[in-house]
Scaffold this motif. Structure first.
Motif, PDB file in Angstrom:
ATOM      1  N   SER A   7       0.829  -1.201   0.000  1.00 23.52           N
ATOM      2  CA  SER A   7       0.000   0.000   0.000  1.00 23.52           C
ATOM      3  C   SER A   7       0.866   1.255   0.000  1.00 23.52           C
ATOM      4  N   LEU A   8       1.958   1.248   0.765  1.00 26.79           N
ATOM      5  CA  LEU A   8       2.869   2.400   0.802  1.00 26.79           C
ATOM      6  C   LEU A   8       3.568   2.584  -0.537  1.00 26.79           C
ATOM      7  N   VAL A   9       3.932   1.469  -1.169  1.00 30.02           N
ATOM      8  CA  VAL A   9       4.557   1.531  -2.491  1.00 30.02           C
ATOM      9  C   VAL A   9       3.586   2.147  -3.504  1.00 30.02           C
ATOM     10  N   ALA A  10       2.340   1.690  -3.463  1.00 27.04           N
ATOM     11  CA  ALA A  10       1.326   2.240  -4.370  1.00 27.04           C
ATOM     12  C   ALA A  10       1.056   3.707  -4.059  1.00 27.04           C
ATOM     13  N   LEU A  11       1.101   4.058  -2.778  1.00 23.40           N
ATOM     14  CA  LEU A  11       0.909   5.451  -2.384  1.00 23.40           C
ATOM     15  C   LEU A  11       1.996   6.333  -2.997  1.00 23.40           C
ATOM     16  N   ALA A  12       3.240   5.838  -2.957  1.00 21.98           N
ATOM     17  CA  ALA A  12       4.346   6.588  -3.557  1.00 21.98           C
ATOM     18  C   ALA A  12       4.133   6.751  -5.058  1.00 21.98           C
ATOM     19  N   GLY A  13       3.670   5.685  -5.718  1.00 24.65           N
ATOM     20  CA  GLY A  13       3.396   5.776  -7.148  1.00 24.65           C
ATOM     21  C   GLY A  13       2.292   6.757  -7.473  1.00 24.65           C
ATOM     22  N   SER A  14       1.257   6.798  -6.618  1.00 23.71           N
ATOM     23  CA  SER A  14       0.144   7.727  -6.832  1.00 23.71           C
ATOM     24  C   SER A  14       0.587   9.174  -6.651  1.00 23.71           C
ATOM     25  N   VAL A  15       1.424   9.410  -5.656  1.00 20.83           N
ATOM     26  CA  VAL A  15       1.942  10.765  -5.428  1.00 20.83           C
ATOM     27  C   VAL A  15       2.763  11.224  -6.623  1.00 20.83           C
ATOM     28  N   GLN A  16       3.609  10.347  -7.138  1.00 18.04           N
ATOM     29  CA  GLN A  16       4.423  10.692  -8.302  1.00 18.04           C
ATOM     30  C   GLN A  16       3.544  10.989  -9.515  1.00 18.04           C
ATOM     31  N   GLY A  17       2.482  10.179  -9.702  1.00 20.22           N
ATOM     32  CA  GLY A  17       1.547  10.418 -10.802  1.00 20.22           C
ATOM     33  C   GLY A  17       0.813  11.732 -10.653  1.00 20.22           C
ATOM     34  N   LEU A  18       0.457  12.074  -9.411  1.00 17.77           N
ATOM     35  CA  LEU A  18      -0.221  13.337  -9.140  1.00 17.77           C
ATOM     36  C   LEU A  18       0.687  14.518  -9.461  1.00 17.77           C
ATOM     37  N   ILE A  19       1.948  14.400  -9.099  1.00 17.02           N
ATOM     38  CA  ILE A  19       2.912  15.469  -9.398  1.00 17.02           C
ATOM     39  C   ILE A  19       3.032  15.679 -10.903  1.00 17.02           C
ATOM     40  N   GLN A  20       3.084  14.574 -11.648  1.00 14.12           N
ATOM     41  CA  GLN A  20       3.172  14.681 -13.104  1.00 14.12           C
ATOM     42  C   GLN A  20       1.934  15.334 -13.698  1.00 14.12           C
ATOM     43  N   SER A  21       0.756  15.026 -13.150  1.00 12.91           N
ATOM     44  CA  SER A  21      -0.489  15.636 -13.633  1.00 12.91           C
ATOM     45  C   SER A  21      -0.508  17.133 -13.360  1.00 12.91           C
ATOM     46  N   LEU A  22      -0.022  17.535 -12.190  1.00 17.52           N
ATOM     47  CA  LEU A  22      -0.012  18.947 -11.821  1.00 17.52           C
ATOM     48  C   LEU A  22       0.888  19.765 -12.746  1.00 17.52           C
ATOM     49  N   LYS A  23       1.930  19.131 -13.271  1.00 15.09           N
ATOM     50  CA  LYS A  23       2.862  19.856 -14.142  1.00 15.09           C
ATOM     51  C   LYS A  23       2.185  20.310 -15.434  1.00 15.09           C
ATOM     52  N   THR A  24       1.219  19.542 -15.898  1.00 14.26           N
ATOM     53  CA  THR A  24       0.533  19.869 -17.161  1.00 14.26           C
ATOM     54  C   THR A  24      -0.901  20.300 -16.944  1.00 14.26           C
ATOM     55  N   TYR A  25      -1.225  20.710 -15.722  1.00 14.57           N
ATOM     56  CA  TYR A  25      -2.611  21.018 -15.357  1.00 14.57           C
ATOM     57  C   TYR A  25      -3.115  22.297 -16.015  1.00 14.57           C
ATOM     58  N   LYS A  26      -4.241  22.185 -16.713  1.00 13.24           N
ATOM     59  CA  LYS A  26      -4.918  23.331 -17.310  1.00 13.24           C
ATOM     60  C   LYS A  26      -6.402  23.164 -17.061  1.00 13.24           C
ATOM     61  N   PRO A  27      -6.997  24.003 -16.208  1.00 13.22           N
ATOM     62  CA  PRO A  27      -8.423  23.840 -15.871  1.00 13.22           C
ATOM     63  C   PRO A  27      -9.324  23.931 -17.095  1.00 13.22           C
ATOM     64  N   PHE A  28     -10.343  23.072 -17.125  1.00 14.49           N
ATOM     65  CA  PHE A  28     -11.381  23.061 -18.149  1.00 14.49           C
ATOM     66  C   PHE A  28     -10.825  22.871 -19.570  1.00 14.49           C
ATOM     67  N   GLN A  29      -9.691  22.191 -19.679  1.00 20.83           N
ATOM     68  CA  GLN A  29      -9.116  21.935 -20.992  1.00 20.83           C
ATOM     69  C   GLN A  29      -9.893  20.840 -21.701  1.00 20.83           C
ATOM     70  N   ALA A  30     -10.091  20.974 -22.988  1.00 21.23           N
ATOM     71  CA  ALA A  30     -10.812  19.974 -23.770  1.00 21.23           C
ATOM     72  C   ALA A  30      -9.997  18.694 -23.848  1.00 21.23           C
ATOM     73  N   GLN A  31     -10.712  17.581 -23.929  1.00 26.70           N
ATOM     74  CA  GLN A  31     -10.070  16.263 -24.042  1.00 26.70           C
ATOM     75  C   GLN A  31      -9.390  16.140 -25.389  1.00 26.70           C
ATOM     76  N   GLN A  32      -8.124  15.673 -25.364  1.00 21.83           N
ATOM     77  CA  GLN A  32      -7.393  15.514 -26.610  1.00 21.83           C
ATOM     78  C   GLN A  32      -7.252  14.068 -26.999  1.00 21.83           C
TER      79      GLN A  32
END
Length: 481
Positions: free
Chosen positions: A456-481
């Motif tokens: 569970s801790l390993v998966a938690l670390a993976g989820s945090v890393q994925g969240l960080i990557q999403s935040l880097k390209t975050y654009k509110p209300f952007q259309a699906q590409q």
């Protein structure tokens, strides 16, 4: 559970009144008579477990390879079934057949462990449920968008971007959920779960069939024993993080402990609820594992190490476009039902707490009969109407503001998997059986719990890393590409 609470407050001992006609409609605890069977419970479980995540398992297998991928699938199926049987025995206390009913997961923990563990259980369970409902809003909209994009690709070619906004589809999904959320409780939800379970089989079968066709059609996708290759498909760090995420995806794809007790509370008492629930869990987990294994492994065979995150919404297939549309429609319908399976325990918790907090409030406790043509009398509770509508609207707005909220769902799931699926069932079993400390059974149960905590801790670390990557390209209300 508002109807049952209203009956309970007005007449806590319905069987003490001879000739009371309600005795045919209530159980031994004064609540609405339970009519569920192992069949309806199996439908609830399949609806809760087989989500659209089944179609991302090819991606997970690609990150782990032919050896670790199937092994992780099998391991988590056994763990989930085993702990679910332990939890099923906790529904009644102290005796699993004749004891007092525990209506929710928190009630079960309160009866068997008590103390601060009750609050920790509530935090993990209801936090997970909120995250899942938001995630389902996003996922359903992605499937609806995929239908529109599929038609666009068919008409204009695969090179066209076909930008489409998720927001209108999230609004449509929310409007449907506002209506369905007025279903009073889990006892009235069996028909929706059965429809949703059929939908999950349908789109999983379509995805499986398309994968078989692609693999049989001469596709020579590269597959390996260890999955994606460092230096060819991914960097060394990406290999590690994505393997963590893949393990987490598989682990949380099996978790239905958050709603197990609430599902069991729909079962009639003969045969004993724990016996029916164990049968339902065996059917649900084995059916899920079969579909997961087929979709994951054959999907990996078809796409290899470049398997898309979801080959129906991620366009691993483009044609036949009408079949892709049909599969995504089935996903959306399934998620409509799955949303209700996960939000009903939360609804019941808030309404039960409010009823106890303000017992004299007619706004909270009164039921008003409304005669609906062709459907008969439907009882409306104003508090239920207002609060559930507000909840659906809020989850939809959050989903629109943060369309990458699936990363948060993974985060919440990572935090709740170990306590709800493993820790509490094992600890309650130890407490109920008065197991001797450091006995052989006690030791291996503790080892299982600790191993799952590490996962569970390993998966938690993976989820945090994925969240960080999403935040880097975050654009509110952007259309699906």
């Amino acid at each position: 559970m508002q109807n049952s609470m209203f009956i309970e407050q007005q007449d806590p001992e319905p069987y003490n009144h001879s000739g009371d006609v309600r005795k045919n409609f209530v159980d031994d605890d004064g609540r609405e008579k339970r009519t569920g069977t192992w069949i309806t419970a199996s439908a609830h479980i399949i609806t809760a477990v087989i989500g659209s995540g089944v179609l991302s398992l090819a991606w997970s297998i690609a990150k782990l390879g032919w050896v670790a991928g199937p092994a992780v699938l099998i391991a988590f199926s056994f763990i989930t079934y085993f702990t679910s049987t332990l939890l099923a025995d906790c529904y009644r206390s102290p005796d699993p057949v004749t004891g007092k009913r525990n209506y929710t997961y928190m009630d079960v923990v309160r009866a068997n462990l008590g103390g601060r563990k009750v609050q920790l259980c509530g935090l993990a369970q209801y936090g997970n449920l909120v995250g899942v409902t938001i995630g389902y809003t996003i996922t359903a909209s992605i499937s609806m968008v995929a239908i529109k994009r599929s038609n666009c690709f068919h008409k204009h070619g695969h090179h066209v971007k076909c930008y489409t906004s998720n927001n209108p589809f999230m609004i449509i999904f929310a409007c449907i959920q506002i209506v369905l959320s007025q279903i009073p409780n889990f006892h009235k939800l069996s028909w929706l779960s059965i429809i949703a379970a059929v939908m999950s089989f349908a789109y999983s079968s379509i995805g499986l069939g398309l994968s078989i066709a692609k693999a049989a059609g001469g596709s020579h996708a590269r597959t390996t024993l260890t999955g994606t290759i460092i230096g060819v498909d991914v960097t060394a760090s990406e290999k590690v993080w994505r393997a963590f995420q893949a393990i987490g995806d598989i682990a949380f794809a099996y978790a239905y402990s958050t709603v197990l007790v609430e599902i069991q509370d729909t079962l009639k008492s003969s045969p004993p609820e724990n016996k029916s629930m164990k049968i339902a869990s065996a059917i649900g987990v084995s059916t899920t594992t079969l579909f997961y294994f087929l979709c994951g492994c054959i999907g990996y065979l078809a796409f290899g190490n470049n398997a898309p995150g979801n080959f129906l919404t991620g366009f691993g297939f483009y044609e036949p476009f009408w079949l892709i549309d049909l599969a995504n429609l089935f996903i959306a319908i399934h998620l409509i039902g799955a949303y209700q399976v996960f939000c009903q325990p939360l609804f019941g918790f808030v309404e039960k707490w409010s009823s106890k907090r303000w017992p004299e409030s007619k706004f909270i406790n009164s039921e008003h009969g409304v005669n609906i043509p062709l459907l008969g009398v439907h009882y409306v509770n104003m508090f239920r109407l207002v609060w559930r509508t507000v909840y659906v609207i809020v989850t939809a707005v959050i989903a629109m503001i943060f369309p990458f909220f699936n990363d948060f769902v993974g985060l919440i799931g990572a935090a709740s998997f170990w306590p709800l699926t493993v820790y509490f069932p094992i600890e309650m079993h130890i407490a109920r059986s008065k197991m001797q400390k450091f006995s052989s059974t006690w030791v291996w149960l503790k080892i299982l719990s600790w191993v799952c905590l590490i996962v569970s801790l390993v998966a938690l670390a993976g989820s945090v890393q994925g969240l960080i990557q999403s935040l880097k390209t975050y654009k509110p209300f952007q259309a699906q590409q």
